[in-house]
Design a protein around this motif. Structure first.
Motif, PDB file in Angstrom:
ATOM      1  N   ASP A  53       0.840  -1.196   0.000  1.00 55.88           N
ATOM      2  CA  ASP A  53       0.000   0.000   0.000  1.00 55.88           C
ATOM      3  C   ASP A  53       0.875   1.245   0.000  1.00 55.88           C
ATOM      4  O   ASP A  53       0.523   2.272  -0.575  1.00 55.88           O
ATOM      5  N   VAL A  54       2.030   1.129   0.665  1.00 58.71           N
ATOM      6  CA  VAL A  54       2.968   2.252   0.701  1.00 58.71           C
ATOM      7  C   VAL A  54       3.718   2.362  -0.632  1.00 58.71           C
ATOM      8  O   VAL A  54       3.909   3.454  -1.167  1.00 58.71           O
ATOM      9  N   PHE A  55       4.136   1.204  -1.173  1.00 57.07           N
ATOM     10  CA  PHE A  55       4.901   1.183  -2.416  1.00 57.07           C
ATOM     11  C   PHE A  55       4.252   0.200  -3.406  1.00 57.07           C
ATOM     12  O   PHE A  55       4.723  -0.930  -3.566  1.00 57.07           O
ATOM     13  N   PRO A  56       3.192   0.600  -4.070  1.00 57.13           N
ATOM     14  CA  PRO A  56       2.579  -0.276  -5.080  1.00 57.13           C
ATOM     15  C   PRO A  56       3.370  -0.233  -6.388  1.00 57.13           C
ATOM     16  O   PRO A  56       4.192   0.655  -6.612  1.00 57.13           O
ATOM     17  N   ASP A  57       3.114  -1.209  -7.266  1.00 58.15           N
ATOM     18  CA  ASP A  57       3.670  -1.138  -8.611  1.00 58.15           C
ATOM     19  C   ASP A  57       2.965  -0.042  -9.396  1.00 58.15           C
ATOM     20  O   ASP A  57       1.797   0.283  -9.141  1.00 58.15           O
ATOM     21  N   ASN A  58       3.658   0.512 -10.359  1.00 56.47           N
ATOM     22  CA  ASN A  58       3.102   1.568 -11.202  1.00 56.47           C
ATOM     23  C   ASN A  58       1.967   0.995 -12.050  1.00 56.47           C
ATOM     24  O   ASN A  58       2.210   0.149 -12.926  1.00 56.47           O
ATOM     25  N   PRO A  59       0.714   1.417 -11.820  1.00 57.31           N
ATOM     26  CA  PRO A  59      -0.406   0.843 -12.578  1.00 57.31           C
ATOM     27  C   PRO A  59      -0.384   1.215 -14.057  1.00 57.31           C
ATOM     28  O   PRO A  59      -1.043   0.562 -14.867  1.00 57.31           O
ATOM     29  N   ASP A  60       0.386   2.249 -14.396  1.00 56.92           N
ATOM     30  CA  ASP A  60       0.447   2.691 -15.793  1.00 56.92           C
ATOM     31  C   ASP A  60       1.551   1.994 -16.581  1.00 56.92           C
ATOM     32  O   ASP A  60       1.732   2.281 -17.771  1.00 56.92           O
ATOM     33  N   ASP A  61       2.286   1.106 -15.929  1.00 54.71           N
ATOM     34  CA  ASP A  61       3.378   0.394 -16.599  1.00 54.71           C
ATOM     35  C   ASP A  61       3.153  -1.113 -16.460  1.00 54.71           C
ATOM     36  O   ASP A  61       3.474  -1.701 -15.430  1.00 54.71           O
ATOM     37  N   PRO A  62       2.600  -1.774 -17.490  1.00 53.00           N
ATOM     38  CA  PRO A  62       2.324  -3.214 -17.401  1.00 53.00           C
ATOM     39  C   PRO A  62       3.571  -4.054 -17.159  1.00 53.00           C
ATOM     40  O   PRO A  62       3.475  -5.172 -16.662  1.00 53.00           O
ATOM     41  N   SER A  63       4.754  -3.527 -17.496  1.00 54.13           N
ATOM     42  CA  SER A  63       5.982  -4.303 -17.320  1.00 54.13           C
ATOM     43  C   SER A  63       6.581  -4.162 -15.927  1.00 54.13           C
ATOM     44  O   SER A  63       7.563  -4.832 -15.596  1.00 54.13           O
ATOM     45  N   ALA A  64       6.002  -3.301 -15.102  1.00 55.43           N
ATOM     46  CA  ALA A  64       6.553  -3.086 -13.758  1.00 55.43           C
ATOM     47  C   ALA A  64       6.391  -4.354 -12.925  1.00 55.43           C
ATOM     48  O   ALA A  64       5.280  -4.849 -12.735  1.00 55.43           O
ATOM     49  N   ASP A  65       7.497  -4.877 -12.459  1.00 59.85           N
ATOM     50  CA  ASP A  65       7.430  -6.120 -11.671  1.00 59.85           C
ATOM     51  C   ASP A  65       8.313  -6.082 -10.432  1.00 59.85           C
ATOM     52  O   ASP A  65       8.495  -7.093  -9.751  1.00 59.85           O
ATOM     53  N   GLY A  66       8.864  -4.917 -10.100  1.00 55.92           N
ATOM     54  CA  GLY A  66       9.756  -4.826  -8.949  1.00 55.92           C
ATOM     55  C   GLY A  66       9.086  -5.226  -7.654  1.00 55.92           C
ATOM     56  O   GLY A  66       9.659  -5.980  -6.849  1.00 55.92           O
ATOM     57  N   MET A  67       7.853  -4.746  -7.437  1.00 53.65           N
ATOM     58  CA  MET A  67       7.170  -5.074  -6.189  1.00 53.65           C
ATOM     59  C   MET A  67       6.743  -6.542  -6.156  1.00 53.65           C
ATOM     60  O   MET A  67       6.761  -7.178  -5.097  1.00 53.65           O
ATOM     61  N   ARG A  68       6.378  -7.090  -7.308  1.00 53.80           N
ATOM     62  CA  ARG A  68       6.019  -8.515  -7.340  1.00 53.80           C
ATOM     63  C   ARG A  68       7.243  -9.376  -7.015  1.00 53.80           C
ATOM     64  O   ARG A  68       7.140 -10.379  -6.298  1.00 53.80           O
ATOM     65  N   ASN A  69       8.400  -8.986  -7.554  1.00 52.19           N
ATOM     66  CA  ASN A  69       9.632  -9.729  -7.239  1.00 52.19           C
ATOM     67  C   ASN A  69       9.979  -9.620  -5.756  1.00 52.19           C
ATOM     68  O   ASN A  69      10.432 -10.583  -5.129  1.00 52.19           O
ATOM     69  N   LEU A  70       9.775  -8.429  -5.192  1.00 50.69           N
ATOM     70  CA  LEU A  70      10.041  -8.228  -3.770  1.00 50.69           C
ATOM     71  C   LEU A  70       9.110  -9.092  -2.924  1.00 50.69           C
ATOM     72  O   LEU A  70       9.538  -9.706  -1.939  1.00 50.69           O
ATOM     73  N   ALA A  71       7.834  -9.152  -3.313  1.00 50.96           N
ATOM     74  CA  ALA A  71       6.875  -9.984  -2.570  1.00 50.96           C
ATOM     75  C   ALA A  71       7.301 -11.443  -2.587  1.00 50.96           C
ATOM     76  O   ALA A  71       7.224 -12.147  -1.569  1.00 50.96           O
ATOM     77  N   ALA A  72       7.782 -11.927  -3.739  1.00 49.84           N
ATOM     78  CA  ALA A  72       8.227 -13.317  -3.837  1.00 49.84           C
ATOM     79  C   ALA A  72       9.428 -13.574  -2.936  1.00 49.84           C
ATOM     80  O   ALA A  72       9.525 -14.618  -2.278  1.00 49.84           O
ATOM     81  N   SER A  73      10.365 -12.618  -2.885  1.00 44.29           N
ATOM     82  CA  SER A  73      11.533 -12.768  -2.025  1.00 44.29           C
ATOM     83  C   SER A  73      11.135 -12.823  -0.554  1.00 44.29           C
ATOM     84  O   SER A  73      11.604 -13.684   0.211  1.00 44.29           O
ATOM     85  N   LEU A  74      10.269 -11.914  -0.136  1.00 40.91           N
ATOM     86  CA  LEU A  74       9.836 -11.887   1.267  1.00 40.91           C
ATOM     87  C   LEU A  74       9.073 -13.150   1.636  1.00 40.91           C
ATOM     88  O   LEU A  74       9.220 -13.690   2.740  1.00 40.91           O
ATOM     89  N   ASP A  75       8.270 -13.653   0.716  1.00 40.46           N
ATOM     90  CA  ASP A  75       7.545 -14.913   0.968  1.00 40.46           C
ATOM     91  C   ASP A  75       8.529 -16.067   1.153  1.00 40.46           C
ATOM     92  O   ASP A  75       8.315 -16.941   1.997  1.00 40.46           O
ATOM     93  N   ARG A  76       9.610 -16.069   0.359  1.00 37.03           N
ATOM     94  CA  ARG A  76      10.613 -17.132   0.510  1.00 37.03           C
ATOM     95  C   ARG A  76      11.265 -17.076   1.882  1.00 37.03           C
ATOM     96  O   ARG A  76      11.520 -18.115   2.507  1.00 37.03           O
ATOM     97  N   VAL A  77      11.539 -15.882   2.360  1.00 38.02           N
ATOM     98  CA  VAL A  77      12.175 -15.736   3.665  1.00 38.02           C
ATOM     99  C   VAL A  77      11.240 -16.224   4.774  1.00 38.02           C
ATOM    100  O   VAL A  77      11.659 -16.936   5.696  1.00 38.02           O
ATOM    101  N   VAL A  78       9.955 -15.865   4.693  1.00 35.85           N
ATOM    102  CA  VAL A  78       8.984 -16.300   5.702  1.00 35.85           C
ATOM    103  C   VAL A  78       8.852 -17.816   5.692  1.00 35.85           C
ATOM    104  O   VAL A  78       8.786 -18.472   6.742  1.00 35.85           O
ATOM    105  N   GLU A  79       8.831 -18.412   4.506  1.00 37.60           N
ATOM    106  CA  GLU A  79       8.634 -19.849   4.383  1.00 37.60           C
ATOM    107  C   GLU A  79       9.860 -20.645   4.803  1.00 37.60           C
ATOM    108  O   GLU A  79       9.755 -21.664   5.487  1.00 37.60           O
ATOM    109  N   SER A  80      11.053 -20.173   4.404  1.00 37.99           N
ATOM    110  CA  SER A  80      12.268 -20.956   4.625  1.00 37.99           C
ATOM    111  C   SER A  80      13.030 -20.557   5.877  1.00 37.99           C
ATOM    112  O   SER A  80      13.830 -21.334   6.391  1.00 37.99           O
ATOM    113  N   GLY A  81      12.813 -19.317   6.362  1.00 34.30           N
ATOM    114  CA  GLY A  81      13.609 -18.830   7.473  1.00 34.30           C
ATOM    115  C   GLY A  81      15.038 -18.503   7.076  1.00 34.30           C
ATOM    116  O   GLY A  81      15.929 -18.404   7.924  1.00 34.30           O
TER     117      GLY A  81
END
Length: 409
Positions: A53-81
């Motif tokens: 909510d603080v840092f969303p992906d740019n809705p005007d850029d369909p190629s923006a994937d920085g936040m999605r990549n960050l979410a995947a990284s954080l999920d890996r850390v939560v899952e694997s420790g």
């Protein structure tokens, strides 16, 4: 010289890089001054709010994937420790002063877990290195200089990824070897005489470290007697697994010739003095005699075995407990106790991974075990073993290695 108290909150705020703390639900718990300054946000705009909510992906850029990549990284850390270093990411950051305007930024994030006493991820450290100016310098630089800057930037990002991957592979390989070693050294779950027994060994699933838990069942000399033992070596990995194998074999052999469990643990304690890494190992040895309907036992600092009676009551065998192996500088004979049992009762031996929670008193943990045993008192040993793992481990998963032996008496 008196020890100087460290104000860790002040240290966190003064860190020279961008650092934020996130909950496992990806809500900002805190952010240091540099994070707020570089990101252009106030503390009120960040703390207590969902990351994207603080840092969303740019809705005007369909190629923006920085936040999605960050979410995947954080999920890996939560899952694997485990720590996760990301490659260089492009983020379009919305201006706090001018909503709807987006600025292209380049950040190199590293995400790391903070584990609680139960081994679960309680917070995430989100550290960000701002490299936008380096990218812009590359774009502004002529010819060869631009290529040099680009190579420097991406080489650093690749190095971070490669180091992280090598650490994962090394830890995974050590875990695989240690598990294979443990499996080879633990006895197969075969029947002991004509008696029904169930054994379980469940390695921790939320950590790469493998511990030194073991179990043992052996037929003893005489009419109708068996020896049942469990133990737990302090430490992790291949070293602990190797020590476990030595001690399990030694106790198994000692129980065949010793005059009772206490004498077997005496012999094991003397042997443990010559084994590096065996200090403070806990173990409990029992002798079940069907001719006399008795259980004789002795414990070296281990959790008490439980007897589940046919009527559902649970008795903990805590009358012969002594310190762990190697805890005393001098040799003192260990205590031994004997209790009666009735046909149809059940003997349960286990290691601490089954019941202990670091944030609760041991009596609470033992009470939870007793309740589960009573609830499943009509179960066969095999079904009871599975039911205990399911009931007592978090979502059926062990945060510490767990050994379990159940014998129908």
């Amino acid at each position: 010289m008196a020890e100087t108290a460290i104000d860790y909150a002040a240290v966190f705020q003064a860190l020279p890089g961008m650092v934020a703390l996130l909950t496992p639900e990806l809500v900002y718990a805190d952010a240091n001054e540099e994070f707020l300054r570089v990101s252009g946000r106030t503390r009120e705009q960040v703390v207590g709010r969902y990351l994207f909510d603080v840092f969303p992906d740019n809705p005007d850029d369909p190629s923006a994937d920085g936040m999605r990549n960050l979410a995947a990284s954080l999920d890996r850390v939560v899952e694997s420790g485990e720590r996760d270093a990301m490659a260089l990411q492009r983020f379009d950051v919305e201006s706090a002063e001018r909503p709807g305007e987006w600025e292209e930024r380049y950040w190199s994030p590293v995400n790391a877990p903070i584990l609680g006493t139960d081994g679960k991820v309680t917070l995430l450290i989100h550290r960000v290195e701002e490299v936008t100016e380096l990218i812009r310098a590359r774009e502004r630089a002529p010819g060869d200089r631009a290529r040099v800057l680009e190579a420097e930037l991406y080489t650093r990002a690749r190095e971070l990824q490669e180091v992280n991957e090598r650490l994962r592979e090394a830890h995974a390989h050590e875990r695989e070897v240690a598990l294979a070693l443990q499996k080879a050294m633990l006895p197969a779950p075969n029947p002991v005489g004509h008696h029904r027994a169930a054994v379980r060994y469940q390695p921790a699933t939320d950590a790469l470290n493998v511990c030194g838990d073991w179990y043992d069942l052996v037929s003893l000399a005489g009419a109708d007697r068996i020896g049942v033992a469990v133990g737990d070596v302090v430490g992790h990995g291949l070293a602990a697994a190797g020590v476990m194998g030595k001690l399990r074999s030694a106790l198994s052999a000692a129980s065949l010739v010793a005059d009772g469990p206490a004498q077997a643990l005496d012999a094991l304690g003397l042997y443990a003095r010559s084994v590096d890494g065996a200090e403070n190992t806990t173990a409990v040895q029992t002798c079940v005699d069907w001719d006399t309907h008795t259980i004789t036992y002795s414990s070296a600092g281990h959790l008490p075995p439980a007897v589940l009676c046919r009527d559902g009551t649970v008795v903990f065998l805590d009358g012969a407990t002594d310190p762990p192996l190697g805890a005393r500088p001098e040799h003192i004979p260990r205590p031994e106790a004997t209790v009666d049992f009735s046909e149809g009762d059940t003997l349960v031996l286990y290691t601490d991974g089954l019941i202990e929670r670091r944030d609760e008193d041991i009596d609470v943990s033992l009470g939870r075990l007793a309740e589960a045993l009573t609830r499943h008192r009509r179960s066969t040993p095999e079904f009871l073993a599975d039911a205990l793992l399911l009931d007592l481990l978090h979502h059926g998963r062990a945060t510490d290695d767990t050994a379990l032996v159940i014998v129908r008496l």
